[in-house]
Design a protein around this motif. Structure first.
Motif, PDB file in Angstrom:
ATOM      1  N   THR A 107      22.584 -33.993 -57.302  1.00 12.41           N
ATOM      2  CA  THR A 107      21.511 -34.264 -58.272  1.00 12.41           C
ATOM      3  C   THR A 107      21.662 -33.342 -59.487  1.00 12.41           C
ATOM      4  O   THR A 107      21.547 -33.790 -60.642  1.00 12.41           O
ATOM      5  N   ALA A 108      21.902 -32.048 -59.190  1.00 16.30           N
ATOM      6  CA  ALA A 108      22.038 -31.082 -60.299  1.00 16.30           C
ATOM      7  C   ALA A 108      23.231 -31.425 -61.174  1.00 16.30           C
ATOM      8  O   ALA A 108      23.147 -31.358 -62.408  1.00 16.30           O
ATOM      9  N   THR A 136      15.117 -39.716 -73.153  1.00 12.30           N
ATOM     10  CA  THR A 136      14.523 -39.003 -72.005  1.00 12.30           C
ATOM     11  C   THR A 136      13.123 -38.461 -72.341  1.00 12.30           C
ATOM     12  O   THR A 136      12.500 -37.819 -71.507  1.00 12.30           O
ATOM     13  N   ASN A 155      21.316 -25.266 -64.136  1.00 10.95           N
ATOM     14  CA  ASN A 155      20.976 -25.784 -62.803  1.00 10.95           C
ATOM     15  C   ASN A 155      22.211 -26.286 -62.066  1.00 10.95           C
ATOM     16  O   ASN A 155      22.366 -26.054 -60.860  1.00 10.95           O
ATOM     17  N   ALA A 156      23.088 -26.981 -62.792  1.00  8.26           N
ATOM     18  CA  ALA A 156      24.298 -27.524 -62.159  1.00  8.26           C
ATOM     19  C   ALA A 156      25.194 -26.389 -61.652  1.00  8.26           C
ATOM     20  O   ALA A 156      25.669 -26.418 -60.501  1.00  8.26           O
ATOM     21  N   THR A 162      24.595 -34.369 -61.563  1.00  9.48           N
ATOM     22  CA  THR A 162      24.306 -35.598 -62.308  1.00  9.48           C
ATOM     23  C   THR A 162      23.463 -35.275 -63.539  1.00  9.48           C
ATOM     24  O   THR A 162      23.640 -35.859 -64.610  1.00  9.48           O
ATOM     25  N   GLY A 163      22.544 -34.321 -63.367  1.00  4.43           N
ATOM     26  CA  GLY A 163      21.683 -33.923 -64.490  1.00  4.43           C
ATOM     27  C   GLY A 163      22.484 -33.367 -65.653  1.00  4.43           C
ATOM     28  O   GLY A 163      22.066 -33.467 -66.809  1.00  4.43           O
ATOM     29  N   SER A 191      12.312 -36.066 -74.089  1.00  2.00           N
ATOM     30  CA  SER A 191      12.250 -34.599 -74.064  1.00  2.00           C
ATOM     31  C   SER A 191      12.242 -34.027 -75.485  1.00  2.00           C
ATOM     32  O   SER A 191      12.245 -32.826 -75.665  1.00  2.00           O
ATOM     33  N   GLN A 193      19.677 -27.760 -67.722  1.00  2.00           N
ATOM     34  CA  GLN A 193      20.411 -28.642 -66.802  1.00  2.00           C
ATOM     35  C   GLN A 193      21.816 -28.103 -66.532  1.00  2.00           C
ATOM     36  O   GLN A 193      22.312 -28.202 -65.409  1.00  2.00           O
TER      37      GLN A 193
END
Lengths: 170, 434
Positions: free
Chosen positions: B219-220, B263, B86-87, B222-223, B265, B83
């Motif tokens: 979105t990224a 989550t 990704n951000a 926020t992740g 995970s 994550q």
């Protein structure tokens, strides 16, 4: 015979490591409860004692598994340049040296535990007898020493473990 | 035989044992124990063995080591590192060399969750290498970035390197953590500049990725919020005086575990695996530390540090020259020795000299940890390079070492800046602790 011993040794090593992991989880829990409690004006009484003593179990509980997974740091820069026979001899000597080190630790700590019993030594707040944890540390050290001795024996046997062989965690 | 001669014989014996591949901890135990036995008798050696073993194993200060390792392991298992990547990717992935810079930012972020360089390189390597490969990045750049970025793990707090330094030199862990913040950020910035320079001269090395829409970026980002929250609460908690380092480590570990559970995970077997891996790593570190506490008294009894200190003073070179000399020793040793082992072997000799010469111990700690980082990517041992090789088996080891070279030089520049401007390291600890 050796295969049978290996199975039992791996079970013992696995159990010892599980106790270590449990010690770590206890630490996380104790700290969390203590911090949350403190913010409400009620910190966990004796948290320091619990953290310190679970650290003993955590560290020495995992020693045998650490050795089983070849976790000890060594300078293996010259390994490819050494003849196979020398590498084998070094592996046997290193395993035996490790076994002696842990046997010495166990011996010294047992002596110290006897003293703790005699003087009635305990932790500061919860009054947990210090000897309990010293016996535990000595027990874990004996398991590690036995595991390393077994590994040295395996190295000595024909077709035994070679330096390049990676072992699976129990 | 005089005490000094015995001390130097012990050091030579230790080096021979290390070359012979005897595990560092066992070699140190052997030399330390025999040395103390010779100088102080059997009872002295056995007494020290039992007291140091139990005292260190039950040290409440050292609890930060397993807790921060657990935090990093669980964060890696729960996909928090992806994550982060990704951000960073969503924001700067579209510029030239952007994926490489995003990897570095991801490494920097992960470094604030984990105290281990190896964990950082392994985790970010798994996440980012395939992506950079997909966009046609030069493998030398992509692997070099991951290997170098991973080293940020021991400079940006929490750092096991700083914890070990603090324990060995009796310095404050909190001060050292604070001292690592600006140097860590500086190194991260210099790494990003290095990527830009490489891509400026060789645009084909780092082609731009896809431009993301604003909603995708949001979105990224926020992740990545939970990770930022963990970093803010743990590291911020230490800086804000809310937590001690031990409490911060415990709370941080609890946060990532709770995040994993919420989550979904983090399965129970994966958690148990992470906990077991954490205690095994801790055992490795602790055994060396206990062994170091056997060698240190032996060296002190044999007066080796005093002898070395007097020899250095007799050379009559300025303090800065002595400091550079010591760092050069670390740079050379870093090519052959594992960083942590190097720390425990050298500090008993160097640190008394550092104090004698009036060098700030916190500043020295930062410089030493940075040189340890350089050892992580220096040939022929360079552990991070081997880690990256395990994630990118198709890239030749020589290519990874070539890719790492510009970043090694960038670290050398950073080291020069930190030597020239001690304030960069000392500003935060001096401001907040005074």
């Amino acid at each position: 015979m050796i295969a049978h011993l290996r199975i039992w040794a791996d079970r013992l090593i696995g159990l010892s490591a599980n106790l270590g992991a449990l010690g770590l989880i206890v630490e996380v829990g104790v700290i969390l409860v203590d911090v949350i409690g403190r913010s409400f004006g009620a910190p966990l009484y004796g948290s320091q004692d619990l953290i310190s003593m679970s650290m003993v179990i955590l560290v020495f509980g995992a020693m045998a598994l650490c050795d089983r997974q070849r976790g000890h740091i060594a300078v293996d820069l010259f390994e490819p340049r050494f003849p196979a026979a020398l590498n084998r001899a070094i592996d046997i000597c290193a395993a035996l040296l490790g076994a002696v080190v842990f046997a010495f630790i166990a011996y010294a700590i047992i002596d110290s535990a006897k003293l703790s019993v005699m003087l009635n030594l305990s932790t500061n707040l919860l009054r947990l007898p210090k000897a309990w944890f010293q016996w535990g540390l000595a027990g874990f050290s004996i398991i590690t020493a036995l595991g390393m001795t077994l590994r040295a024996v395996e190295f000595c046997l024909p077709g035994g473990d070679s330096p390049s062989t990676k072992e699976t965690a129990p | 035989m005089s005490a000094e001669a015995l001390g130097f014989t012990g050091i030579v014996a230790l080096l021979i044992l290390l070359v012979l591949r005897v595990p560092v901890a066992f070699a140190m135990f052997l030399v330390g124990f025999l040395g103390i036995w010779a100088l102080n008798g059997w009872n002295g050696a056995m007494g020290l063995l039992s007291s140091e073993t139990f005292t260190l194993a039950s040290s409440s200060e050292l609890v930060v080591v397993p807790l921060f390792i657990l935090m990093g392991n669980v964060a890696s298992t729960t996909g928090m590192s992806r994550q982060l990547y990704n951000a960073a990717y969503a924001v700067i992935g579209h510029i030239r060399g952007g994926l490489a810079s995003a990897t570095l930012l991801g490494c920097g972020g992960f470094a604030a969750l984990s105290g281990s360089s190896v964990a950082s390189a392994l985790t970010m390597g798994k996440v980012s290498l395939s992506e950079m490969d997909r966009y046609g990045y030069d493998p030398r750049l992509s692997t070099g970035v991951v290997a170098a970025g991973g080293t940020l793990g021991i400079l940006i707090p929490p750092s096991t390197g700083f914890v070990i330094f603090a324990i060995l030199t009796e310095q404050s862990i909190g001060r050292l953590f604070l001292a690592g913040v600006f140097p860590g950020l500086l190194l991260l910035a210099i790494f990003v500049i290095t990527v830009s320079i490489i891509c400026w001269f060789r645009p084909e090395a780092g082609p731009p990725g896809l431009r993301r829409s604003l909603s995708e970026k949001l979105t990224a980002l926020t992740g990545a919020l939970p990770i930022l929250l963990v970093i803010a609460s743990t590291i911020g908690g230490i800086y804000g005086g809310l937590f001690s380092p031990v409490e911060a480590a415990g709370v941080g570990a609890a946060f990532v575990i709770i995040y994993g559970i919420v989550t979904r995970s983090l399965s129970l077997p994966a958690f148990w695996q992470a906990a077991r891996a954490s205690v095994v790593t801790t055992a490795t570190v602790m055994l060396i530390l206990i062994a170091a506490h056997m060698v240190n008294p032996f060296l002190a009894l044999s007066h080796v540090p005093t002898y070395v200190g007097e020899a250095l003073i007799a050379l009559d070179i300025p303090v800065l020259g002595t400091l550079v000399l010591m760092l050069l020793v670390y740079l050379v040793l870093g090519c052959f020795l594992e960083g942590f082992a190097m720390l425990v072997l050298t500090l008993p000799i160097f640190f008394p000299v550092v104090l004698q010469m009036g060098i700030d111990p916190i500043w020295f700690g930062v410089l030493v940890v940075l040189t340890l980082e350089m050892g992580l990517i220096s040939p022929p041992v360079g552990i991070n390079v081997f880690i990256v090789k395990s994630v990118a088996p198709k890239v030749a080891l020589a290519d990874i070492f070539r890719g790492v070279l510009p970043f090694w030089l960038a670290m050398l520049v950073t080291l020069g800046i930190l030597i020239a401007f001690p304030q960069i390291s000392l500003l935060l600890p001096n401001t907040m602790f005074n």
